[in-house]
Design an enzyme around this catalytic site. Structure first.
Site, short mmCIF file in Angstrom:
data_model
loop_
_atom_site.label_atom_id
_atom_site.label_comp_id
_atom_site.label_asym_id
_atom_site.label_seq_id
_atom_site.Cartn_x
_atom_site.Cartn_y
_atom_site.Cartn_z
N LYS A 177 -3.81 12.72 -4.44
CA LYS A 177 -3.73 14.27 -4.50
C LYS A 177 -2.94 14.77 -5.89
O LYS A 177 -3.17 15.48 -6.33
CB LYS A 177 -2.82 14.77 -3.29
CG LYS A 177 -2.95 16.29 -3.13
CD LYS A 177 -2.10 16.74 -1.78
CE LYS A 177 -1.90 18.33 -1.91
NZ LYS A 177 -1.17 18.95 -0.72
N GLU A 183 1.77 3.60 -7.40
CA GLU A 183 1.03 2.39 -7.01
C GLU A 183 -0.53 2.76 -7.33
O GLU A 183 -1.18 1.75 -7.79
CB GLU A 183 1.21 2.25 -5.56
CG GLU A 183 2.46 1.72 -4.98
CD GLU A 183 3.61 3.18 -4.85
OE1 GLU A 183 3.27 4.14 -5.45
OE2 GLU A 183 4.80 2.76 -4.38
N GLY A 238 -1.40 15.27 2.10
CA GLY A 238 -1.98 13.98 2.11
C GLY A 238 -2.34 13.37 3.33
O GLY A 238 -3.33 12.82 3.58
N ARG A 239 -1.38 13.38 4.33
CA ARG A 239 -1.63 12.74 5.66
C ARG A 239 -2.63 13.36 6.71
O ARG A 239 -2.86 13.00 7.45
CB ARG A 239 -0.36 12.58 6.45
CG ARG A 239 0.70 13.42 6.67
CD ARG A 239 2.07 13.31 6.96
NE ARG A 239 3.14 14.27 6.90
CZ ARG A 239 3.57 14.80 6.06
NH1 ARG A 239 3.42 14.15 4.74
NH2 ARG A 239 4.43 15.87 6.01
N GLU A 324 6.14 10.65 8.79
CA GLU A 324 6.37 11.36 7.59
C GLU A 324 6.25 12.72 7.97
O GLU A 324 6.96 13.77 7.35
CB GLU A 324 5.17 11.23 6.43
CG GLU A 324 5.36 11.50 5.34
CD GLU A 324 4.67 11.11 3.93
OE1 GLU A 324 4.93 9.92 3.54
OE2 GLU A 324 3.40 11.30 4.08
N HIS A 355 1.34 -10.81 23.38
CA HIS A 355 1.90 -12.11 22.99
C HIS A 355 2.85 -12.26 21.91
O HIS A 355 3.34 -13.28 21.37
CB HIS A 355 0.76 -13.17 22.62
CG HIS A 355 -0.27 -13.04 23.94
ND1 HIS A 355 -0.10 -14.17 25.04
CD2 HIS A 355 -1.57 -12.56 24.07
CE1 HIS A 355 -1.04 -13.52 25.78
NE2 HIS A 355 -1.86 -12.86 24.98
N LYS A 481 11.33 7.42 -4.22
CA LYS A 481 10.55 7.10 -5.39
C LYS A 481 11.13 7.34 -6.81
O LYS A 481 10.93 6.60 -7.54
CB LYS A 481 9.34 8.35 -5.14
CG LYS A 481 7.99 8.18 -4.33
CD LYS A 481 7.13 9.26 -4.70
CE LYS A 481 6.24 9.27 -3.80
NZ LYS A 481 5.09 10.63 -4.01
#
Ligand SMILES: O=P(O)(O)OC[C@H]1O[C@](O)(CO)[C@@H](O)[C@@H]1O
Length: 514
Positions: A177, A183, A238-239, A324, A355, A481
């Site tokens: 966005k 990254e 974004g999310r 977030e 487990h 960041k």
């Protein structure tokens, strides 16, 4: 809860709710009718009806950034502003044309080869949604081309993809966005270098890149052509963006009609959310139960346990969506809210977690709530039946627990002598009373995925509204960041002795290794 179930044969009927083919059983939550009535009153008191109307009509519910949150417009929900839907429709038209050209072999790579492999580069909200859906769809839907995802800045992830990809037939989607996420840009540069090395620096590498971004200028500066840059509106977080152009990898891999089914599922949940009374409204009930557990009962964790390998990335997706969005602690006025907000979300495929970490749920000192998410297909196989059985057994066992007397009885039945029974019995006791909700969904399809992702989005909105926080900003993330940027740039701003010491140690270790 044992007592509540024992005293009320109709508890399941009273505390479960069906809508649009989904069933939400919350009878195993630690609630009573009066607690539920109080929670519904809280929603009214918080003005939730107005909140929903404000979000849908495009008011700036993201009050710190003064932005709307119109992800419902991305799925063409009719109660959202027509202008927002028109913006989405215009981009969608371009996406459809692009997808058709790729599928027809008209959009080709620099050497004229058709595109057979799409590598989606993005992180957070620009990655988790398409990744989850690709994993969910792949086992049952035909794929038109190979689809891979790389999110991590650790180049092990992208290297593994590039090592098996054919450069002439590979298309990279740079999904960001902001188009400034370190990254994603790192991976995009790695892809560009790999293509240049294979195809030659003179090759038209723009034929191998597509951008999805709100920052069209930055995409152009990276060298991505205008006709393969697809905008993402500012008013979609974004999310919450899986419904937007961020869905391009899914359209390319599975077809635009599959993506339409996904949008239709989201839209049908929007209709339910906007019209059902709160007492029968799945997202509202889920949100109120979450508030009850986190704020009133003080539970720290919330485990998302899909009983389906196809939904293995749902916990990661919801981790970003919920943590977030609602990992906040100040209200509109910037004052501390004074109550617990979002819990720690974690989880994984149910049968695998059983487990590993379920032991803590049974006998640990911390208390957690659970969502069991269970797809039910019309003709279940033996494995499906085993998944249902495990999910129901876990939710019942966590709720019922095992008393000291029951532990003694079990040990005696194994022929163990009395002294040993007394020694061991306390170690077998499980406190029980662990609250869970079970969500049954009819099979894993694009439509049902659309329903449940929209359900959780609305749950997050309702919680944020009632807690009085902004679910749509993420200033906290910026701090880390910026600090990473400073460290990489060698700046010693805000340097503490631990960071200084670790940097020196890393320096020494790298010099030694070099
Ligand atoms: O799409 P972008 O701008 O690259 O951001 C990726 C992710 O990074 C975040 O900003 C947090 O770091 C998320 O909110 C977002 O989904």
């Amino acid at each position: 809860m044992r007592d509540l179930f024992a005293g009320d044969a109709t508890r399941f009927e009273r505390f479960s709710c069906a809508a649009d083919g989904l069933l939400l059983d919350y009878s195993k939550q630690r609630i009573t009718s009066s607690a539920m009535a109080e929670l519904l009153a809280l929603a009214d008191e918080a003005g939730l009806k107005d909140g929903i109307a404000a979000m849908l009509s495009g008011e700036p519910v993201n009050f710190t950034e003064n932005r709307a949150a119109l992800h419902c417009a991305a799925r063409m929900f009719e109660l959202t502003p027509a202008a927002a839907r028109a913006e989405i429709a215009a981009t969608r038209k371009r996406l459809d044309t692009f997808v058709a050209r790729v599928h027809a072999g008209e959009f080709v790579g620099a050497t004229g080869r058709p595109i057979r492999h799409v590598v989606h580069l993005g992180i957070g909200g620009s990655d988790l949604g398409p990744r989850l859906l690709a994993e969910a769809f792949a086992p049952s839907l035909p794929t038109r081309l190979e689809l891979s995802f790389a999110a991590n800045v650790d180049d092990t992830e992208i290297r593994a993809i590039l090592d098996r990809a054919n450069p002439a037939e590979t298309l990279f989607i740079v999904a960001s966005k902001s188009f400034s996420t370190a990254e994603t840009l790192f991976n995009a540069r790695a892809a560009r270098a790999w293509l240049a090395a294979a195809l030659g620096a003179d090759a038209d590498l723009s034929r191998h890149f597509v951008a999805i971004s709100n920052n069209v200028a930055a995409a152009a500066a990276f060298g991505i052509a205008e006709d393969t840059t697809f905008p993402m509106p500012e008013w979609i977080g974004g999310r919450f963006s899986v419904w937007s152009a961020i869905g391009l990898p899914l359209m390319l891999a599975f077809g635009t009609e599959v993506f339409d089914d996904f949008l239709a599922g989201g839209r049908s949940m929007d209709t339910h959310f906007a019209t059902a009374p709160f007492a029968a409204n799945l997202p509202v009930i889920a949100a109120l139960l979450g508030i009850w557990n986190a704020t009133f009962l003080g539970l720290d964790g919330h485990a998302v346990l899909p009983y389906s390998h196809r939904l293995r990335s749902l916990p990661a997706y919801l981790q970003q969506l919920e943590m977030e969005s609602n990992g906040k602690s100040v209200d509109h006025q910037g004052q501390p809210v004074g109550w617990q907000t979002a819990p720690i979300i974690f989880g994984g495929p149910g049968t695998v977690g059983q487990h590993a970490y379920h032991q803590l749920f049974y006998q640990g000192t911390r208390k957690v709530a659970f969502d069991f998410v269970l797809p039910i297909c019309a003709t279940p196989s033996a494995t499906d039946r085993s998944l249902f059985g495990n999910a129901l057994a876990q939710s019942a066992a966590l709720m019922l627990g095992r008393t000291l007397d029951e532990a003694r009885t079990e040990l005696r039945a194994r022929g163990i002598d009395d002294a040993e029974v007394e020694r061991l019995a306390p170690h077998l006791v499980c406190a029980g009373n662990q609250p869970s909700t079970t969500l049954l969904m009819p099979s894993v399809t694009p439509f049902t995925l659309g329903q449940i992702l929209a359900l959780y989005e609305h749950k997050v909105f309702v919680q944020g509204w009632i807690w009085g926080i902004n679910s749509f900003d993420q200033y906290g993330v910026e701090l880390g960041k910026n600090m990473a940027r400073d460290i990489e740039a060698g700046s010693d701003r805000q340097r503490d002795s631990s960071t200084v010491g670790l940097l020196a140690a890393i320096d020494a270790m790298t010099r030694k290794a070099g």
